[in-house]
Write an enzyme that holds these catalytic residues in place. Structure first.
Site, short mmCIF file in Angstrom:
data_model
loop_
_atom_site.label_atom_id
_atom_site.label_comp_id
_atom_site.label_asym_id
_atom_site.label_seq_id
_atom_site.Cartn_x
_atom_site.Cartn_y
_atom_site.Cartn_z
N CYS A 13 0.83 -1.21 0.00
CA CYS A 13 0.00 0.00 0.00
C CYS A 13 0.86 1.27 0.00
O CYS A 13 1.49 1.59 1.01
CB CYS A 13 -0.92 -0.03 1.21
SG CYS A 13 -1.83 1.47 1.52
N CYS A 16 -0.11 3.87 2.62
CA CYS A 16 0.31 3.41 3.94
C CYS A 16 1.77 3.78 4.20
O CYS A 16 2.13 4.20 5.30
CB CYS A 16 0.15 1.90 4.07
SG CYS A 16 -1.54 1.32 3.89
#
Length: 73
Positions: A13, A16
């Site tokens: 991600c 993230c």
């Protein structure tokens, strides 16, 4: 008495990864007042489902053991 922040993320991600330094800085700044727990959704799918995490990153905030807020991208 501490606020607990659970950060749901994944290795793949990109958002993230961009959020990670901000979360780590908050942990340093508020270290005595908050606890930050990181959960990789790929390694803990049961927790992902338990907290109905649909997108990552998702931050869930707890106070006195109760969920008080949630943010996600």
């Amino acid at each position: 008495d501490k606020t607990v922040i659970v950060k749901f993320s994944a290795d793949w991600c990109a958002p993230c990864k961009r959020l990670a330094p901000i979360v780590h800085e908050a942990a340093k700044e508020y270290g005595n007042d908050i606890v930050i727990i990181e959960v990789n959704i790929d390694k803990a799918p049961t927790l992902r489902h338990m907290f109905a995490v649909e997108v990552v990153p998702t931050l869930i905030y707890f106070k006195n053991g109760m969920q008080v807020d949630r943010t996600n991208s």
